[in-house]
Design an enzyme around this catalytic site. Structure first.
Site, short mmCIF file in Angstrom:
data_model
loop_
_atom_site.label_atom_id
_atom_site.label_comp_id
_atom_site.label_asym_id
_atom_site.label_seq_id
_atom_site.Cartn_x
_atom_site.Cartn_y
_atom_site.Cartn_z
N GLU A 116 36.86 10.47 83.47
CA GLU A 116 36.00 11.60 83.11
C GLU A 116 36.76 12.47 82.13
O GLU A 116 37.96 12.65 82.27
CB GLU A 116 35.65 12.46 84.34
CG GLU A 116 34.68 11.83 85.29
CD GLU A 116 35.37 10.99 86.35
OE1 GLU A 116 36.59 11.20 86.55
OE2 GLU A 116 34.73 10.13 86.97
N TYR A 128 40.57 7.91 73.78
CA TYR A 128 39.99 6.91 74.68
C TYR A 128 39.15 5.89 73.91
O TYR A 128 39.20 4.69 74.20
CB TYR A 128 39.13 7.60 75.74
CG TYR A 128 39.88 8.62 76.57
CD1 TYR A 128 41.21 8.39 76.95
CD2 TYR A 128 39.29 9.81 76.98
CE1 TYR A 128 41.90 9.32 77.70
CE2 TYR A 128 39.98 10.74 77.74
CZ TYR A 128 41.29 10.50 78.09
OH TYR A 128 41.97 11.40 78.84
C1 COA Z 1 44.55 14.18 75.00
C2 COA Z 1 46.06 14.10 74.88
C3 COA Z 1 46.62 13.54 76.19
C4 COA Z 1 46.43 13.18 73.73
O1 COA Z 1 47.84 13.09 73.67
P1 COA Z 1 48.60 12.97 72.26
O2 COA Z 1 50.03 12.75 72.56
O3 COA Z 1 48.26 14.13 71.42
O4 COA Z 1 47.93 11.64 71.69
P2 COA Z 1 48.41 10.79 70.45
O5 COA Z 1 49.50 11.48 69.72
O6 COA Z 1 48.69 9.43 70.95
O7 COA Z 1 47.11 10.77 69.57
C5 COA Z 1 46.53 11.99 69.17
C6 COA Z 1 46.41 12.05 67.66
O8 COA Z 1 47.68 12.09 67.06
C7 COA Z 1 47.76 11.09 66.05
N1 COA Z 1 49.14 10.60 66.03
C8 COA Z 1 49.66 9.70 66.86
N2 COA Z 1 50.94 9.46 66.51
C9 COA Z 1 51.21 10.26 65.47
C10 COA Z 1 52.36 10.51 64.69
N3 COA Z 1 53.52 9.85 64.93
N4 COA Z 1 52.31 11.44 63.72
C11 COA Z 1 51.15 12.11 63.51
N5 COA Z 1 50.02 11.91 64.20
C12 COA Z 1 50.04 11.00 65.17
C13 COA Z 1 46.80 10.05 66.49
O9 COA Z 1 46.34 9.27 65.38
C14 COA Z 1 45.70 10.87 67.07
O10 COA Z 1 44.86 11.36 66.05
P3 COA Z 1 43.35 11.79 66.37
O11 COA Z 1 43.40 12.87 67.44
O12 COA Z 1 42.86 12.29 65.07
O13 COA Z 1 42.68 10.55 66.85
C15 COA Z 1 46.69 15.48 74.57
O14 COA Z 1 46.05 16.02 73.44
C16 COA Z 1 46.59 16.47 75.71
O15 COA Z 1 47.44 16.52 76.58
N6 COA Z 1 45.56 17.34 75.69
C17 COA Z 1 45.41 18.36 76.71
C18 COA Z 1 45.13 17.77 78.06
C19 COA Z 1 43.90 16.88 78.01
O16 COA Z 1 42.91 17.22 77.40
N7 COA Z 1 43.98 15.74 78.73
C20 COA Z 1 42.88 14.80 78.83
C21 COA Z 1 42.00 15.20 79.96
S1 COA Z 1 40.68 14.03 80.20
#
Ligand code: COA
Length: 165
Positions: A116, A128
């Site tokens: 979810e 996702y």
């Molecule tokens: C959702 C969450 C877990 C994603 O984690 P994250 O570490 O930011 O994820 P990633 O880095 O793997 O990917 C996110 C983005 O960064 C980009 N990215 C990944 N590696 C990268 C890098 N080395 N340099 C720049 N950008 C990068 C990805 O392409 C992706 O882009 P997009 O958002 O445009 O698709 C994080 O944003 C978070 O903790 N959010 C708050 C809590 C939350 O909402 N949890 C989910 C509840 S259901």
């Protein structure tokens, strides 16, 4: 995918609950899990009837950089939680955490993984979708307090040889 030599992932243990809670409260200020929720999840992460798989990535000074958890029930699994510290987001750590959970689901023989996500959390939804999750439906008022709707998503395990039977 790599996050440029970021921290390794390891199994979350009870002594990680404090730093994980700090991160939890920072990223989910409205509806953070309580300590008891993490304790009861980790209580199910050991032993022959183990049904939970929790991982953590260490940050600087004993902080948690990210964590994620999976619940397995029969041939289905649920992503219970996933979070990355704000200053680490966008570096690929979220993708690594999710990969770890999907690997654990595969090892447990789960054909489907559900989750979810808040309907307004487009960033998480993008992650996702990239991993093959598809929208299934909406759960109204799933997140309390706040009364936010949840989008339910499902990922069906890819078959290596779909034409063979
Ligand atoms: C959702 C969450 C877990 C994603 O984690 P994250 O570490 O930011 O994820 P990633 O880095 O793997 O990917 C996110 C983005 O960064 C980009 N990215 C990944 N590696 C990268 C890098 N080395 N340099 C720049 N950008 C990068 C990805 O392409 C992706 O882009 P997009 O958002 O445009 O698709 C994080 O944003 C978070 O903790 N959010 C708050 C809590 C939350 O909402 N949890 C989910 C509840 S259901």
């Amino acid at each position: 995918m790599t996050d440029g030599g970021g921290p390794g992932l390891r199994e979350m243990r009870w002594w990680d609950i404090e730093p994980v809670l700090e991160l939890e409260r920072a990223v989910f200020p409205e509806d953070a899990w309580s300590p008891g929720m993490f304790w009861s999840e980790l209580a199910l992460a050991h032993g022959p009837r183990r049904s939970r798989h929790y991982v953590v990535a260490d940050g600087p000074g004993g902080a948690a950089a990210g964590y994620a958890g999976l619940a397995v029930a029969g041939d289905q699994a649920d992503v219970q939680t996933i979070a990355v510290a704000p200053d680490r987001q966008g570096t690929g750590l979220g993708a690594r955490l999710l990969t770890e959970l999907l690997t654990a689901a595969g090892v447990a023989g789960c054909g489907e993984v559900f989750l979810e996500v808040r309907v307004d959390n487009t960033r998480a939804q993008r992650l996702y979708t990239r991993f093959g999750f598809e929208p299934l439906g909406i759960r109204r008022g799933y997140y309390q307090p706040g009364n936010h709707d949840a989008l339910v998503m499902r990922r069906t395990a890819p078959h290596d040889h779909p034409d063979e039977s």
